[in-house]
Design an enzyme around this catalytic site. Sequence first.
Site, PDB file in Angstrom:
ATOM      1  CG  ASN A   3      -0.446  -0.074   2.499  1.00  0.00           C
ATOM      2  OD1 ASN A   3       0.755  -0.308   2.654  1.00  0.00           O
ATOM      3  ND2 ASN A   3      -1.260   0.131   3.512  1.00  0.00           N
TER       4      ASN A   3
ATOM      5  CD  GLU B  73       1.878  -0.505  10.381  1.00  0.00           C
ATOM      6  OE1 GLU B  73       0.711  -0.960  10.325  1.00  0.00           O
ATOM      7  OE2 GLU B  73       2.394   0.176   9.488  1.00  0.00           O
TER       8      GLU B  73
ATOM      9  CB  CYS C  28      -2.102  -0.562   8.815  1.00  0.00           C
ATOM     10  SG  CYS C  28      -0.789  -0.546   7.679  1.00  0.00           S
TER      11      CYS C  28
HETATM   12  O1  G3P Z   1      -0.970   1.037   6.038  1.00  0.00           O
HETATM   13  C1  G3P Z   1       0.254   1.551   6.366  1.00  0.00           C
HETATM   14  C2  G3P Z   1       0.212   2.629   7.417  1.00  0.00           C
HETATM   15  O2  G3P Z   1       1.518   2.976   7.718  1.00  0.00           O
HETATM   16  C3  G3P Z   1      -0.683   3.791   7.082  1.00  0.00           C
HETATM   17  O3  G3P Z   1      -0.080   5.012   6.933  1.00  0.00           O
HETATM   18  O4  G3P Z   1      -0.010   7.407   6.430  1.00  0.00           O
HETATM   19  O5  G3P Z   1      -1.947   6.062   5.649  1.00  0.00           O
HETATM   20  O6  G3P Z   1      -1.667   6.556   8.063  1.00  0.00           O
HETATM   21  P1  G3P Z   1      -0.983   6.327   6.759  1.00  0.00           P
END
Ligand code: G3P
Length: 478
Positions: free
Chosen positions: A158, A253, A287
């Site tokens: 992603n 993570e 996530c």
């Molecule tokens: O899904 C990965 C995570 O690190 C999301 O990052 O920047 O979309 O909150 P962000």
Amino acid sequence: DGDVYKYYADGEWKTSSSGKSVSILNPATRQVQYKVQACTQEEVNKIFESAKAAQKLWAKVPLWKRAEALHKAAALLKEHKAPMAECLVKEVAKPAKDAVSEVVRSGDLISYTAEEGVRILSEGKFLVSDSFPGNERNKLCLSSKIPLGVVLAIPPFNYPVNLAVSKISPALIAGNAVVLKPPTQGAVAGLHMVHCFHLAGFPKGLLSCVTGKGSEIGDFLTMHPGVNCISFTGGDTGIAISKKASMVPLQMELGGKDACIVLEDADLDLAAANVVKGGYSYSGQRCTAVKVVLAIESIADELVSKVNAKIAKLTVGLPENNSDITAVVSESSANFIEGLVKDAKEKGATFCQEYRREGNLIWPLLVDHVRPDMRLAWEEPFGPVLPVIRISTAEEGIHHCNANNFALQGCVFTRDINKAILISNAMETGTVQINSAPARGPDHFPFQGLRDSGIGSQGITNSINMMTKVKSTVINLP
Ligand code: G3P
């Protein structure tokens, strides 16, 4: 179109001796978009050998010079944002605008890491012995941070660029070498990103990029004796890796089921805007996406209708056209999401929109009146499908949040700051956002998951520290 992208080792672009390639499907067209090399275990061995040798020399390069090289890579990355963004559109169906901002954000992350590294790695500690019972002041301890060695970096589909540089740059500034295994979807964006580091002139072998099938080189990489640290972002694979990896620091993570608790006194327009942004940006494939709304019964109808009004305005289509909702990454992912949707339907949830799917494209869906016996209450769709659970008290929401194995982030909407802080304290999750949707950034904030959501903490400062160990020299006076 028979072209296969080369992998990167010893400062060169190479063709694998396997003669095999891995195809990358465009999620929207479901046609083969690119091909990458299927590297062999022997090639992986060679990469670790070079990485080890390069790391020994790199650790001796002055810190300011390491920072200079990273700043150069950051500038190159921004300069070359177009080809990377194009790959993000074609490989992972990221809307064009978001694809560009992922690359720009990555350049900023590299520069910030270089600056932060210069500051925190220049600090050590000096201790004297006579504070501990029984000691005279005859021992002087000097301690500083030294690199771990070779860091294995495994980012997810992603954010194939951003979550790669968030591992590579702290590793390099701290004097480590890096072996990067990009996700298959996103591998070509990753190779372009590595090209920027190549142009920045890092020593040969210090950074390499190995592509191939997880089934052939996945375990081989994570269990390789040449690995001194694993930084992984992704799904369940992370749990399997943590069981197999031996005696190396892990930064993980994994998934999330971020809850959004909306209380009676919340600003419902603000909450609705954040539910939609948090739940449906990049089609829910983050996530940190909002993955369950826990709304107090008395305001739930109004919240749901405000959310539905906003969902109606989301555009659905191709990433090239900057559609809000685009195809999810793969057919298996779409099938998984559909499984969760069907389960909720069978068990009597209320669908606010009609469920609609074409290929890997799933229309945004809000599922109301979800109950704990439905899979959607607990599992992570990683798609544009969001459940609403109605609760009668904040405690019920907190309980639901804490009963999940995932514990990445969460958020609470209320105008009462005292209540917000108490709820944040009670939510056993890595981060709680007050009056905003969960998010990792800004990228220097600590970012961590509890329970099955992760090991360790990320964010620029924490990642640099995590990729070092403490080394002491003790001067013993006569
Ligand atoms: O899904 C990965 C995570 O690190 C999301 O990052 O920047 O979309 O909150 P962000």
